[in-house]
Write an enzyme that holds these catalytic residues in place. Structure first.
Site, PDB file in Angstrom:
ATOM      1  N   GLY A  68      18.926 123.521 108.976  1.00  0.00           N
ATOM      2  CA  GLY A  68      19.482 122.918 107.777  1.00  0.00           C
ATOM      3  C   GLY A  68      19.079 123.721 106.557  1.00  0.00           C
ATOM      4  N   GLN A  70      17.178 123.098 104.099  1.00  0.00           N
ATOM      5  CA  GLN A  70      15.745 123.049 103.837  1.00  0.00           C
ATOM      6  C   GLN A  70      14.947 123.115 105.143  1.00  0.00           C
ATOM      7  OE1 GLN A  70      13.926 123.215 101.131  1.00  0.00           O
ATOM      8  NE2 GLN A  70      15.641 123.348  99.708  1.00  0.00           N
ATOM      9  N   SER A  71      15.391 123.944 106.054  1.00  0.00           N
ATOM     10  CA  SER A  71      14.754 124.047 107.366  1.00  0.00           C
ATOM     11  C   SER A  71      13.323 124.571 107.284  1.00  0.00           C
ATOM     12  CB  SER A  71      15.585 124.990 108.251  1.00  0.00           C
ATOM     13  OG  SER A  71      14.872 125.357 109.411  1.00  0.00           O
ATOM     14  N   ASN A  72      12.388 123.803 107.825  1.00  0.00           N
ATOM     15  CA  ASN A  72      10.998 124.256 107.936  1.00  0.00           C
ATOM     16  C   ASN A  72      10.885 125.410 108.930  1.00  0.00           C
ATOM     17  OD1 ASN A  72       9.772 122.236 106.185  1.00  0.00           O
ATOM     18  ND2 ASN A  72      10.200 120.765 107.807  1.00  0.00           N
ATOM     19  N   ALA A  74      13.204 127.666 109.656  1.00  0.00           N
ATOM     20  CA  ALA A  74      13.730 128.893 109.052  1.00  0.00           C
ATOM     21  C   ALA A  74      12.716 129.483 108.087  1.00  0.00           C
ATOM     22  CB  ALA A  74      15.051 128.602 108.348  1.00  0.00           C
TER      23      ALA A  74
END
Length: 329
Positions: A68, A70-72, A74
C-alpha cells in the site's frame, strides 16, 4: 540452513506493561519487534534478512516489491536496500495513481532512501505478481539483475524469519525472562500471512505457545487461512525440521472498515494504550490487532492465560494519519 543477513538488533525485549495489563485483567507481555532496528524497524526486517540474503546469492542489483502507499514492508525494503547498495523499485497502491504521493510517513522514508516509486491503482494491484514480473523483465532486458519480493515479504523463505523469532523467544524463556514459562496464546497483526505462518511453525517447534491468533487487518478469515497454509508448506520445503504448526486462529473481527482505515473505538484504544504503557500502536496494523486482544479480554477469553502480544511496528504509518486522531484527542 538458509543464509541470513544480520540486519536487525536482536534479541528484541519482552516487556510486561503492568498498568495496561492490570487495566485489561490479562497476564500480558509484549515482544517489542518495533525495536528490531532504527527507521527500518518492525517485523518485516526479520523476513528481509532471509530474502535479501537470497537476492545477494543470486547476484541481484535491484529489488522489486509492492504494498500500500504507506507500506511498512516497502519502507523497510527501501532502507535496507540502500544500506546494501541495491536499487529498490516499489509498486505502491493508491486510489489516484496520477497524483503525486505525499511526502509523509513511509513514503518520505522511501524517497529519502532513493527508492523508485511506481504508483498503481487498486485494480492494477490485484495483478501485482504479473506487474512485478513485467518490471523484472524490463530491468533484465536493460542489463539489470532484478529480484522480486512478494507483498509483505510473505513467502516460505520470509516466514523463516518468524520461525527464528520464536527460537529467540524460547531462549529468553529459558533464561527466566517473562516468567520463564510458555505462553498460552500469541496475538499479532496479519496483513499478508507470512508472520502468521512463521510464528505458528516456530511456536510449535520451540514450544513457545499452543495458539497463535492472527488478527486480520484486511481480507477475510478464509483468505488468510489459505494463504498461511500455502506459506507454511513452502517454509517446510525449505526447512524439513519444521513440523505441524501451533493452533493458528485467523480472526477478522477487528479489521475495521478497510485496509488502512480504523474505527473510532480502535483509535481511542490506541490512545489509552499509549497513556497506560507508553507503547505506540498504529491504526493500520498493531492498533487493530491490540483492539482485537482488548475485545477478547472483555469477553473473558484470556482469563488465566499467559498472553504475548507481538508488536510489529508501524510508527511512520501512524504519523501519516495524524489528522484521523482528532476525535480521539
Amino acid at each position: 540452513m538458509r543464509k541470513r543477513l544480520a540486519l536487525s538488533h536482536l534479541p528484541t525485549p519482552i516487556q510486561r506493561p503492568r498498568r495496561l495489563a492490570e487495566a485489561l485483567g490479562v497476564d500480558l507481555h509484549v515482544k517489542r519487534d518495533d525495536m528490531t532496528a532504527g527507521a527500518e524497524a518492525g517485523n518485516k526486517i526479520r523476513k528481509l534478512e532471509y530474502l535479501l540474503a537470497d537476492a545477494q546469492e543470486e547476484g541481484a542489483d535491484c529489488v522489486i516489491t509492492c504494498g500500500g502507499l504507506q507500506s511498512n514492508h516497502a519502507r523497510a525494503t527501501a532502507l535496507l536496500c540502500a544500506s546494501l547498495g541495491l536499487r529498490a523499485v516499489l509498486f505502491l497502491r493508491t486510489a489516484v495513481p496520477s497524483a503525486p504521493a505525499p511526502l509523509e510517513g513511509n513514503v518520505l522514508l522511501d524517497r529519502l532512501a532513493g527508492a523508485e516509486i511506481r504508483l498503481i491503482s487498486p485494480e492494477a494491484y490485484r495483478g501485482r505478481e504479473a506487474v512485478m514480473a513485467e518490471a523484472a523483465a524490463e530491468i533484465r532486458a536493460a542489463g539489470g539483475r532484478p529480484y522480486v519480493i512478494p507483498e509483505g515479504g510473505s513467502n516460505g523463505l520470509g516466514a523463516l524469519g518468524y520461525v527464528r523469532a520464536m527460537e529467540e523467544i524460547r531462549k529468553q524463556l529459558d533464561l527466566g525472562l517473562a516468567g520463564g514459562k510458555p505462553f498460552d496464546v500469541i496475538v499479532h497483526a496479519c496483513g499478508s500471512g507470512g508472520t502468521a505462518a512463521g510464528t505458528a511453525l516456530g511456536a510449535s517447534r520451540y514450544e513457545v505457545a499452543g495458539e497463535v491468533r492472527a488478527m486480520a487487518v484486511c481480507e477475510d478469515r478464509a483468505t488468510f487461512a489459505r494463504v498461511a497454509l500455502e506459506i507454511m508448506d513452502d517454509a517446510r520445503s525449505l526447512d524439513p525440521r519444521l513440523g505441524a504448526p501451533a493452533h493458528l486462529v485467523i480472526d477478522d473481527s477487528a479489521k475495521g472498515p478497510a485496509h488502512g482505515a480504523s474505527t473510532p473505538v480502535q483509535r481511542a484504544r490506541i490512545l489509552k494504550v499509549a497513556r497506560l504503557s507508553g507503547l505506540i500502536l498504529d491504526p493500520v496494523y498493531t492498533g487493530k490487532a491490540f483492539s482485537g486482544l482488548w475485545d477478547m479480554a472483555e469477553r473473558g477469553e484470556l482469563s488465566g492465560k499467559r498472553v504475548l502480544f507481538l508488536h510489529t511496528g508501524g510508527l511512520p504509518g501512524l504519523l501519516a494519519q495524524a489528522a484521523d486522531f482528532t476525535d480521539a484527542l
